[in-house]
Design an enzyme around this catalytic site. Structure first.
Site, PDB file in Angstrom:
ATOM      1  N   LEU A   1       5.504   8.316  -1.646  1.00  0.00           N
ATOM      2  CA  LEU A   1       4.416   8.594  -0.715  1.00  0.00           C
ATOM      3  C   LEU A   1       4.282   7.404   0.221  1.00  0.00           C
ATOM      4  O   LEU A   1       4.050   6.279  -0.225  1.00  0.00           O
ATOM      5  CB  LEU A   1       3.102   8.832  -1.459  1.00  0.00           C
ATOM      6  CG  LEU A   1       2.979  10.135  -2.244  1.00  0.00           C
ATOM      7  CD1 LEU A   1       1.628  10.220  -2.927  1.00  0.00           C
ATOM      8  CD2 LEU A   1       3.184  11.358  -1.341  1.00  0.00           C
TER       9      LEU A   1
ATOM     10  N   CYS B   1      -9.103  12.023  -4.586  1.00  0.00           N
ATOM     11  CA  CYS B   1      -7.893  12.279  -3.803  1.00  0.00           C
ATOM     12  C   CYS B   1      -6.624  12.087  -4.627  1.00  0.00           C
ATOM     13  O   CYS B   1      -5.683  12.880  -4.508  1.00  0.00           O
ATOM     14  CB  CYS B   1      -7.865  11.339  -2.588  1.00  0.00           C
ATOM     15  SG  CYS B   1      -6.503  11.657  -1.460  1.00  0.00           S
TER      16      CYS B   1
ATOM     17  N   CYS C   1      -9.549   6.737   4.324  1.00  0.00           N
ATOM     18  CA  CYS C   1      -8.778   6.966   5.548  1.00  0.00           C
ATOM     19  C   CYS C   1      -9.578   7.603   6.675  1.00  0.00           C
ATOM     20  O   CYS C   1      -9.286   7.390   7.841  1.00  0.00           O
ATOM     21  CB  CYS C   1      -7.536   7.788   5.239  1.00  0.00           C
ATOM     22  SG  CYS C   1      -7.900   9.375   4.437  1.00  0.00           S
TER      23      CYS C   1
END
EC number: 2.8.1.13
Length: 347
Positions: free
Chosen positions: A7, A93, A188
């Site tokens: 990722l 998340c 984010c």
């Protein structure tokens, strides 16, 4: 050759991970997840990934998962503040979005491992703290599925961030300079303050009363969503001579309860169980370990019980010493030394 799905955020850390994994002999495949609607940010980070992929000669994909992210993380974040809670978006998340997507992809593509740039380690089949205590992110990883652990690689887990940043930019000179290369943010979708996000959905400025522990009105505040447990500024109290801290948030009548610092102290923390396995409770149905109540808090020794309460499994932590500022919605994470045992969300 072992294959690893990495990722990539487009920051220094994950770019350096790609370099390290390749040096260690892995076939690396990069994945960038589009999770929010800030297109300018995406464009910047994708450019970095393109540079990294070109120089290392690795393949990569850009995957749009904004819908899933909105459902599992963004909406949860916004609704939590409306309920007077303090959410932990990264803890949601990781299991529901990032690692969930990564392992689905890895399985479909026949990849052996999933790697990320988290500052954490894998020890004895458990997530463990990273070597860099100032950057350790194990707290946010307590919700990962046990069956994933043996297939996770954290290339930066044994490294110190301040030491590797200049090395990374020297080894990967095409990344640019330390001054121009941004880190990816912790949350984010938050630019400056969480209030900016909430203002898109709610009227957060709504004057209300400040109460003392007995329910007496002693001042005013700007709107309950502007406060989190432990905050000591942003409200007015008539004739206050000592600091006051937010003890409780009441969304139903737009009030906050305040008191002195000692009123923030507690020796019992309760959380809905999210990932703590029952097998740790063998003898007298208790467990001795350490807990963290916030990302930046110190670990505290505790005796843990697992109880049933209104169809929910609840972790009850009985602490040896009091902790301050326990906030509903944050994560209670249990540790055995450096290893994460599991955790839940504070009630």
């Amino acid at each position: 050759m072992k294959k690893v799905l990495l990722l990539m955020s487009g920051g220094v850390d994950s770019s350096y991970c790609a370099y390290l994994l390749q040096k260690q002999g892995y076939l690396v495949y990069g994945v960038y997840l589009k999770l929010h609607d800030k297109e300018e940010k995406h464009a910047y980070f994708v450019r970095n990934i393109e540079k990294c992929a070109k120089h290392l000669n690795i393949e990569y994909s850009i995957i749009d998962e904004r819908e899933l992210f909105k459902e599992k993380v963004y909406d949860y974040f916004v609704e939590s503040y409306k309920k007077g809670l303090t959410p932990n978006p990264c803890a949601m998340c990781n299991p529901f979005v990032k690692f969930g997507i990564a392992f689905d992809l890895a399985d479909k593509m026949g990849f052996d491992y999933v790697a990320t740039g988290h500052y954490a380690q894998i020890k004895d089949g458990k997530v463990a703290q990273g070597a860099d205590i100032h950057k350790d992110q194990s707290y946010f990883l307590f919700g990962l599925k046990q069956e994933w652990i043996s297939r996770i690689i954290f290339p930066l887990g044994d490294k110190i961030k301040e030491e590797i940043k200049p090395i990374a930019l020297k080894e990967l000179s095409w990344l640019g300079t330390l001054e121009t290369y941004k880190d990816s943010q912790e949350i984010c979708f938050v630019e400056n303050s969480y209030i900016d996000v909430l203002n898109k959905h709610y009227k957060t400025e709504s004057k209300g009363n400040v109460l003392d522990a007995q329910g007496n009105v002693i001042g005013t505040h700007k709107g309950y969503m502007q406060y989190t447990i432990g905050k000591r500024k942003g409200f007015e109290i008539k004739g206050a001579l000592t600091p006051h801290y937010v003890l409780k948030i009441n969304p139903q009548d737009n009030t906050i309860v305040v008191g002195n610092k000692e009123a923030l102290a507690t020796k019992e923390v309760r959380a809905t169980n999210f990932s703590l396995p029952k097998e740790y409770f063998k003898d007298n149905n208790t467990l001795e370990c350490e807990v963290k109540i916030r990302y930046k808090s110190h670990k505290a020794k505790a005796r843990i019980e697992l109880i049933k309460e209104a169809q929910k499994e609840v972790i009850v932590a009985h602490l040896q010493e009091p902790v301050y500022g326990v906030a509903s919605g944050q994560a209670l994470v249990l540790y055995d030394g450096s290893k994460v045992l599991g955790g839940g969300f504070i009630l």
